[in-house]
Structures are given as structure tokens and as C-alpha cells.
Design an enzyme around this catalytic site. Structure first.
Site, PDB file in Angstrom:
ATOM      1  N   ARG A   4       0.809  -1.227   0.000  1.00  0.00           N
ATOM      2  CA  ARG A   4       0.000   0.000   0.000  1.00  0.00           C
ATOM      3  C   ARG A   4       0.839   1.274   0.000  1.00  0.00           C
ATOM      4  O   ARG A   4       0.404   2.309  -0.473  1.00  0.00           O
ATOM      5  CB  ARG A   4      -0.949  -0.001   1.196  1.00  0.00           C
ATOM      6  N   ASP A  34     -15.069   8.266  11.034  1.00  0.00           N
ATOM      7  CA  ASP A  34     -14.009   7.308  10.700  1.00  0.00           C
ATOM      8  C   ASP A  34     -12.670   8.025  10.839  1.00  0.00           C
ATOM      9  O   ASP A  34     -12.585   9.245  10.663  1.00  0.00           O
ATOM     10  CB  ASP A  34     -14.178   6.804   9.264  1.00  0.00           C
TER      11      ASP A  34
HETATM   12  C1  LIG Z   1     -13.716  -2.776   7.809  1.00  0.00           C
HETATM   13  S1  LIG Z   1     -14.260  -1.124   7.983  1.00  0.00           S
HETATM   14  C2  LIG Z   1     -15.880  -1.381   8.675  1.00  0.00           C
HETATM   15  C3  LIG Z   1     -16.900  -0.434   8.075  1.00  0.00           C
HETATM   16  C4  LIG Z   1     -18.335  -0.642   8.569  1.00  0.00           C
HETATM   17  N1  LIG Z   1     -18.451  -0.392   9.984  1.00  0.00           N
HETATM   18  C5  LIG Z   1     -18.830  -2.021   8.210  1.00  0.00           C
HETATM   19  O1  LIG Z   1     -19.015  -2.848   9.127  1.00  0.00           O
HETATM   20  O2  LIG Z   1     -19.052  -2.285   7.028  1.00  0.00           O
HETATM   21  C6  LIG Z   1     -13.308  -0.568   9.384  1.00  0.00           C
HETATM   22  C7  LIG Z   1     -13.178   0.944   9.470  1.00  0.00           C
HETATM   23  O3  LIG Z   1     -12.671   1.279  10.757  1.00  0.00           O
HETATM   24  C8  LIG Z   1     -11.891   2.456  10.626  1.00  0.00           C
HETATM   25  N2  LIG Z   1     -11.027   2.591  11.808  1.00  0.00           N
HETATM   26  C9  LIG Z   1      -9.957   1.834  12.159  1.00  0.00           C
HETATM   27  N3  LIG Z   1      -9.434   2.282  13.318  1.00  0.00           N
HETATM   28  C10 LIG Z   1     -10.167   3.340  13.702  1.00  0.00           C
HETATM   29  C11 LIG Z   1     -10.116   4.234  14.825  1.00  0.00           C
HETATM   30  N4  LIG Z   1      -9.174   4.132  15.767  1.00  0.00           N
HETATM   31  N5  LIG Z   1     -11.037   5.223  14.892  1.00  0.00           N
HETATM   32  C12 LIG Z   1     -11.995   5.350  13.944  1.00  0.00           C
HETATM   33  N6  LIG Z   1     -12.093   4.547  12.870  1.00  0.00           N
HETATM   34  C13 LIG Z   1     -11.198   3.545  12.751  1.00  0.00           C
HETATM   35  C14 LIG Z   1     -11.149   2.225   9.313  1.00  0.00           C
HETATM   36  O4  LIG Z   1     -10.667   3.430   8.748  1.00  0.00           O
HETATM   37  C15 LIG Z   1     -12.222   1.535   8.455  1.00  0.00           C
HETATM   38  O5  LIG Z   1     -12.890   2.442   7.618  1.00  0.00           O
END
Ligand SMILES: C[S@@+](CC[C@H](N)C(=O)[O-])C[C@H]1O[C@@H](n2cnc3c(N)ncnc32)[C@H](O)[C@@H]1O
Length: 289
Positions: free
Chosen positions: A55, A159
Site C-alpha cells: 500500500r 471514521d
Molecule cells: C472494515 S471497515 C468497517 C466499516 C463498517 N463499519 C462495516 O461494518 O461495514 C473498518 C473501518 O474502521 C476504521 N477505523 C480503524 N481504526 C479506527 C479508529 N481508531 N477510529 C476510527 N475509525 C477507525 C477504518 O478506517 C475503516 O474504515
């Protein structure tokens, strides 16, 4: 040439390496692993090494860095608004996993319709899609509230990645993403793109107006967001170790009204993480009154 590249060149550090990007060494992987852990709470296992190299290598190439360490040192520049600081956020964005889709884990939405909405009639409610990625989860909620809710509602999506939050705000998606949206919601809540927007669809403006998005880190105190009746904290806890998970869940629970609902991903559990929450069904919790 982008202004980002320009400002870097002006510091006189480097030209693009002739043979492309070198391999990511153990100690360089450790630098990025630490950055992600300290900033986002995300625990990158050694198995993620290829992902980190893959990435970030495009950025190294574009910016002309000779090694991952050199790139890391540049993004560690502490000066606010510096190009390195901007790039740091981009690197964090690139190292998050943002997979999501409309109506994901649909039995949560069945539960919302069948069990929660009847209790919310004629009330004003607030919902939070915590870790909303590019917005599909928040807009799924919004479509259901539009057609099935009999109450006044608002939704917030947050996010850590600025890139996905910008996408979410736009509310424009490739047509293939509509496949998971049941017909009646698609018809009532989405518009087919034409002309320059052909092959895409857009969430209806009246819905977008009730859904707000902003960047936010779940590791930090979230008091400024106010309180919510329902929080979706799905498919993000899997990236955290037990200590970070506890901290994040405490932050989120403090934002839930008594009797409020919390959904986590189907593969996630709050078992042993906090105690002032009751398991109602697998992955569905309710805060004690
Ligand atoms: C796999 S996605 C899940 C999206 C959605 N909640 C779903 O279930 O389809 C995980 C998301 O968590 C966010 N994320 C990871 N660590 C985070 C943090 N410390 N605070 C806020 N968002 C975070 C990532 O940027 C990513 O967009």
C-alpha cells in the site's frame, strides 16, 4: 507535479530511485506498526507486512523516496500543516482496511425494523455509525429510517480515515454497489447517475441532508458528539488488541443513552470487555437503564 511533491523537492532530499522501491525491512515494518498502533490502535500483525509494503510503495515511488525509513522520517515531521504531516494522514488512510457494503450483516437491520423501531415511534433519535468507512452503513440506516421509521432521526458517521469520510459525504457509488440494496429502498432513496455520472448512483439529497460525516478516532474521548440511541461499531474491533478494545468500547458506551442499543460485527464480541451492557442476541447489546 503536485504541490506535495514540489515542497518535498524544495527540501532537496531526493530524486526517484532508478530501480523502483526497495523491500520493507523488519525494522521499517516495526516503525509503521508502531505508528498505526499509537495513532489508531490498530494492531498490524507480522502477516500484514506485505500489505504495508504494497500500500505504501506507490507513495514512495511518486514522492521519490529511497527507502521506507526515509519516507517514515519525512511523515514524522511534527510541524502542523507541513507536507509531511499531510502525508502522514494519507499513510494512515492507506493502512486502514475500509471494506464495507450496503445492508451488510442484514439481520442487524431486521432487528432494527422489528424490535427497535416500534419502541421509537414519535420520538427523536440519534444514531452513530462509528467507523463508518465510505458511508454505506450510515446510508443503510438512513434508508430504513426513511421508509420504516416513524420518528424524527439523525445519523452521524465517523471514521479515522479522511479519504473515506470525503467519499461518504459525496454519497456517490459505482452502480455495482447497489446490488445489495433491496429494490424498495433503491427506488425510494437512490438516484441513477446520468451523463458524467453514468454508471454510478447517488443517495437522495433529502437523505444526505440528515446524515453527517466527520473524521474521528475511536481511541479518543468522544463526548463532543453527544449521546446516541443506537451505535453501530461493526467490523473494527477485530483490529484492536484487548486493551485498545476496552478503551474504545468504554468511549463508545459513554455516548449511549441508558437503554440504548449497540451492534458489533458478527465475528466480534464484548465478552469480558465491559460489564454495564447486556447481550440481547449475538452481536446485539443493550446498555443497562
Ligand atoms: C472494515 S471497515 C468497517 C466499516 C463498517 N463499519 C462495516 O461494518 O461495514 C473498518 C473501518 O474502521 C476504521 N477505523 C480503524 N481504526 C479506527 C479508529 N481508531 N477510529 C476510527 N475509525 C477507525 C477504518 O478506517 C475503516 O474504515
Amino acid at each position: 507535479m503536485s504541490s506535495r511533491t514540489l515542497s518535498r523537492s524544495s527540501s532537496g532530499t531526493s530524486r526517484p530511485p532508478p530501480g523502483g522501491v526497495p523491500a520493507l525491512t523488519d525494522s521499517e515494518f516495526e516503525l509503521f506498526r508502531k505508528l498505526m498502533y499509537e495513532t489508531a490502535g490498530i494492531n498490524l500483525s507480522p502477516a500484514k507486512r506485505a500489505l504495508v509494503a504494497g500500500r505504501l510503495s506507490k507513495r514512495l515511488r511518486e514522492l521519490g523516496h529511497h527507502s521506507f525509513r526515509e519516507y517514515f522520517q519525512w511523515i514524522s515531521d511534527a510541524t502542523p500543516n507541513s507536507a509531511g504531516r499531510v502525508e502522514r494522514q494519507l499513510a494512515i488512510d492507506l493502512l486502514t482496511t475500509n471494506e464495507t457494503y450496503f445492508f451488510r450483516e442484514n439481520n442487524h437491520f431486521d432487528f432494527l425494523r422489528q424490535e427497535i423501531l416500534p419502541q421509537w415511534q414519535n420520538r427523536r433519535v440519534r444514531m452513530w455509525s462509528a467507523a463508518c468507512s465510505s458511508g454505506e452503513e450510515a446510508y443503510t440506516l438512513a434508508m430504513i429510517m426513511t421508509l420504516d421509521g416513524r420518528c424524527d432521526w439523525e445519523i452521524l458517521g465517523t471514521d479515522i480515515s479522511t479519504r473515506v469520510v470525503e467519499k461518504a459525504r459525496m454519497g456517490v457509488y459505482p452502480m455495482e454497489r447497489a446490488e445489495k440494496i433491496p429494490q424498495r429502498y433503491l427506488k425510494a432513496c437512490c438516484l441513477k447517475g446520468v451523463g458524467a455520472k453514468a454508471g454510478q448512483f447517488m443517495i437522495d439529497r433529502t437523505i444526505r441532508q440528515k446524515v453527517r460525516f466527520q473524521t474521528g478516532n475511536l481511541m479518543n474521548d468522544q463526548s463532543s458528539l453527544g449521546r446516541f440511541d443506537l451505535v453501530l461499531l461493526r467490523n473494527v474491533l477485530i483490529y484492536f488488541d484487548p486493551e485498545v478494545k476496552r478503551r474504545v468500547v468504554r468511549n463508545v458506551l459513554s455516548r449511549l443513552v441508558p437503554g440504548g442499543w449497540l451492534f458489533v460485527g458478527h465475528a466480534e464480541s464484548l465478552n469480558g470487555v465491559v460489564d454495564n451492557i447486556r447481550l440481547v442476541r449475538p452481536s446485539i447489546y443493550r446498555k443497562e437503564d
